[in-house]
Enzyme design. Structure first.
Site, PDB file in Angstrom:
ATOM      1  N   ARG A 262       0.844  -1.198   0.000  1.00 27.77           N
ATOM      2  CA  ARG A 262       0.000   0.000   0.000  1.00 27.77           C
ATOM      3  C   ARG A 262       0.876   1.243   0.000  1.00 27.77           C
ATOM      4  O   ARG A 262       1.843   1.319   0.752  1.00 27.77           O
ATOM      5  CB  ARG A 262      -0.909   0.005   1.227  1.00 27.77           C
ATOM      6  CG  ARG A 262      -1.762  -1.252   1.237  1.00 27.77           C
ATOM      7  CD  ARG A 262      -2.971  -1.151   2.096  1.00 27.77           C
ATOM      8  NE  ARG A 262      -3.706  -2.419   2.001  1.00 27.77           N
ATOM      9  CZ  ARG A 262      -4.671  -2.778   2.838  1.00 27.77           C
ATOM     10  NH1 ARG A 262      -5.022  -1.968   3.816  1.00 27.77           N
ATOM     11  NH2 ARG A 262      -5.280  -3.928   2.680  1.00 27.77           N
ATOM     12  N   ARG A 277       1.900   0.780  10.308  1.00 29.48           N
ATOM     13  CA  ARG A 277       1.466   1.217   8.979  1.00 29.48           C
ATOM     14  C   ARG A 277       2.646   1.182   8.019  1.00 29.48           C
ATOM     15  O   ARG A 277       3.458   2.083   7.978  1.00 29.48           O
ATOM     16  CB  ARG A 277       0.884   2.631   9.068  1.00 29.48           C
ATOM     17  CG  ARG A 277       0.100   3.079   7.853  1.00 29.48           C
ATOM     18  CD  ARG A 277      -0.571   4.414   8.097  1.00 29.48           C
ATOM     19  NE  ARG A 277      -1.562   4.325   9.156  1.00 29.48           N
ATOM     20  CZ  ARG A 277      -2.822   3.919   8.973  1.00 29.48           C
ATOM     21  NH1 ARG A 277      -3.228   3.596   7.769  1.00 29.48           N
ATOM     22  NH2 ARG A 277      -3.666   3.850   9.973  1.00 29.48           N
ATOM     23  N   GLU A 349      -6.670  -1.594  15.116  1.00 31.78           N
ATOM     24  CA  GLU A 349      -7.293  -2.453  14.098  1.00 31.78           C
ATOM     25  C   GLU A 349      -6.336  -3.563  13.653  1.00 31.78           C
ATOM     26  O   GLU A 349      -5.178  -3.316  13.323  1.00 31.78           O
ATOM     27  CB  GLU A 349      -7.680  -1.609  12.887  1.00 31.78           C
ATOM     28  CG  GLU A 349      -8.268  -2.449  11.772  1.00 31.78           C
ATOM     29  CD  GLU A 349      -8.462  -1.665  10.467  1.00 31.78           C
ATOM     30  OE1 GLU A 349      -8.457  -0.425  10.509  1.00 31.78           O
ATOM     31  OE2 GLU A 349      -8.590  -2.325   9.428  1.00 31.78           O
ATOM     32  N   SER A 352     -10.480  -6.594   9.429  1.00 31.38           N
ATOM     33  CA  SER A 352     -11.637  -5.884   8.926  1.00 31.38           C
ATOM     34  C   SER A 352     -12.449  -6.906   8.134  1.00 31.38           C
ATOM     35  O   SER A 352     -11.950  -7.489   7.187  1.00 31.38           O
ATOM     36  CB  SER A 352     -11.134  -4.767   8.004  1.00 31.38           C
ATOM     37  OG  SER A 352     -12.103  -3.778   7.871  1.00 31.38           O
ATOM     38  N   ARG A 391       0.776  -6.794  12.429  1.00 32.97           N
ATOM     39  CA  ARG A 391       0.151  -6.209  13.616  1.00 32.97           C
ATOM     40  C   ARG A 391      -0.060  -7.262  14.701  1.00 32.97           C
ATOM     41  O   ARG A 391      -0.039  -6.944  15.897  1.00 32.97           O
ATOM     42  CB  ARG A 391      -1.178  -5.535  13.249  1.00 32.97           C
ATOM     43  CG  ARG A 391      -0.950  -4.265  12.449  1.00 32.97           C
ATOM     44  CD  ARG A 391      -2.229  -3.489  12.223  1.00 32.97           C
ATOM     45  NE  ARG A 391      -1.962  -2.283  11.422  1.00 32.97           N
ATOM     46  CZ  ARG A 391      -2.883  -1.405  11.057  1.00 32.97           C
ATOM     47  NH1 ARG A 391      -4.149  -1.576  11.423  1.00 32.97           N
ATOM     48  NH2 ARG A 391      -2.564  -0.341  10.337  1.00 32.97           N
TER      49      ARG A 391
END
Length: 426
Positions: A262, A277, A349, A352, A391
């Site tokens: 990303r 991130r 988070e 998802s 994560r």
RNA sequence: GGAGAGGUGGCAGAGUGGUCGAAUGCGGCGGUCUUGAAAACCGUUGACUCGAAAGGGUCCGGGGGUUCGAAUCCCUCCCUCUCCGCCA
């Protein structure tokens, strides 16, 4: 993509639903374009019909040796008129199509109203957040002390927002992937797939990353448009593009481990420290294609499947329902799973899980043959991370640290670590 | 990278300018026969779209062109297969 029929017949209702996402669609524009389109299409089809009829007559006349010059002359006129109509119609249709590609999915009625992640609603909590009688470190400090994480050297290799992992930490990271895959395969009935890490424009359009979010993905320097996958969702969901599934194929349940890339454009200054991130991270993804009637049940199950991983790892977490403002473009409803991070004294988070209903399936033309109705119908698609591996590693390091910055390995992972119980400085 | 072949319905596979959305086979569905099943036989069976219906329109890998008319001819892109080369 939303159902064009719905837009045509219930424009006000669609606009109202989309306004929950703080989106105001140009109803008048669409209505007038549609009116024009309808008119043009009728005219075009009428001309086509004439052409087809005359074409047959000419064929008959020629085979019986009749003179056709008059007929050919008339056909010439029709052909010219038709060409003009078709060109206009094509332009208009592609304009409308482009506009529709930018419309997000309609949030399910159970999705709470809100504008930011602050408005997400907690639905359940699991586990006790650990107390520490020493000052906790975050994963960056623990990783450095262990010699297991190195951000500086990654920066040397490529740039910021990357990490290198070393020794037992690297092994723990790999163990997590194996563990997650094994659980989903043997306990939750998913089939493992291996897929390309590069996808073309059409694939990203079908799952909804394009055309709107091109800046979030890495584009390759090839002559045709190709991208590094931002999630396994893209290649895995596209396996069923242009397919008509048999009823007995359903539900389709895939688990897939891939790296994800990303660009994180627009997130500068956010989570810059550590591996929360990154431009590249590993993820184990669950993807389901199901009959429409069972997609809501499937969403609950899929979310549970992701939660099981955290439970087995003994990591405290909570599940939230994303509010309308935080909901992803293609999703009708999303549950986020957030893991407890002691260094933040808060949740982060880690998964998802979304139901896209037929939004992606319509772009994909992923359908099934309903034996009861004998009709070909769109499938529903769902996916969820189970889990984001980087994560999860962070969560283990932080929740399982001791005062010497050693990390206790969760029991479930020890078989994958050759029985190792604690990671300490090598 | 070089040479060649090819992309047609759920699948296989005909079709080289007109009455072709497309033969045939397999598969699917319905039926006859059978205690039941299989086999055999008969019928039926593409997707999308407009329409209340009748019916109309689009689709033969994608895009463009030639033509009164294109699955069929031309251009271009993509993909697959075979052989050669290179290679983890």
């Amino acid at each position: 993509m939303l159902d064009p029929k719905l837009l045509r017949t219930k424009l006000d209702e669609v606009a109202l639903q989309l306004s929950r996402r703080e989106l105001n669609i140009d109803k008048d524009w669409f209505a007038s374009q549609e009116k024009q389109r309808r008119h043009l299409q009728a005219a075009t089809e009428n001309l086509q019909s004439q052409r087809n009829r005359n074409s047959k007559l000419i064929a008959q006349a020629k085979s019986s040796g009749q003179d056709t010059t008059v007929m050919l002359e008339e056909m010439g006129k029709i052909a010219n008129e038709l060409k003009a109509c078709e060109t206009k119609l094509d332009d208009l249709k592609s304009e409308i199509h482009t506009w529709m590609l930018e419309l997000p999915n309609i949030p399910h009625h159970s999705v709470p109203e809100g504008t930011t992640d602050k408005d997400n609603i907690e639905v359940r909590k699991w586990g006790d957040c650990p107390g520490f009688d020493f000052e906790v470190l975050d994963h960056v400090d623990i990783g450095e002390r262990l010699g297991g994480l190195d951000f500086k050297r990654a920066a040397k290799v490529v740039g910021s927002r990357f990490v290198t992992m070393h020794g037992q930490v690297a092994r723990l990271h790999r163990a997590l992937i194996q563990f997650m895959l094994d659980v989903h395969i043997s306990e939750h009935g998913y089939k493992e797939v291996y897929v390309p890490y590069i996808a073309n424009e059409q694939s990203l359009t079908c799952t909804g990353q394009l055309p709107k979010f091109e800046e979030d993905v890495f584009r390759l320097h090839t002559s045709d448009l190709r991208y590094l996958i931002p999630t396994a969702e893209v290649p895995v969901t596209n396996l069923w593009r242009d397919y008509i599934a048999k009823e007995e194929d359903l539900p389709v349940k895939y688990v897939c481990h891939t790296p994800c890339f990303r660009s994180e454009a627009g997130s500068y200054g956010k989570d810059t420290r550590g591996m929360i991130r990154q431009h590249q991270f590993e993820k184990v993804e669950l993807v389901q294609l199901v009959k429409p009637e069972s997609s809501w049940r499937a969403l609950d199950e899929l979310t549970q499947h992701a939660e099981v991983i955290l439970q087995k790892l003994q990591l405290p977490y909570r599940v939230v329902t994303l509010c309308t403002g935080d909901l992803g473009f293609a999703s009708a409803k999303t549950y986020d799973i957030e893991v407890w991070l002691p260094s933040r004294k808060g949740y982060c988070e880690i998964s998802s899980c979304s139901n896209f209903l037929d939004f992606q399936a319509r772009r994909l033309k992923a359908r099934w043959k309903n034996t009861a109705t004998r009709k070909t119908e769109l499938l529903h698609t769902l996916n969820g991370s189970a889990l984001a591996v980087g994560r999860t590693l962070v969560a283990i390091m932080e929740n399982n640290q001791d005062q010497y910055a050693r990390v206790r390995i969760p029991e479930a992972l020890q078989p994958y670590m050759n029985g190792l119980e604690v990671i300490s400085r090598e």
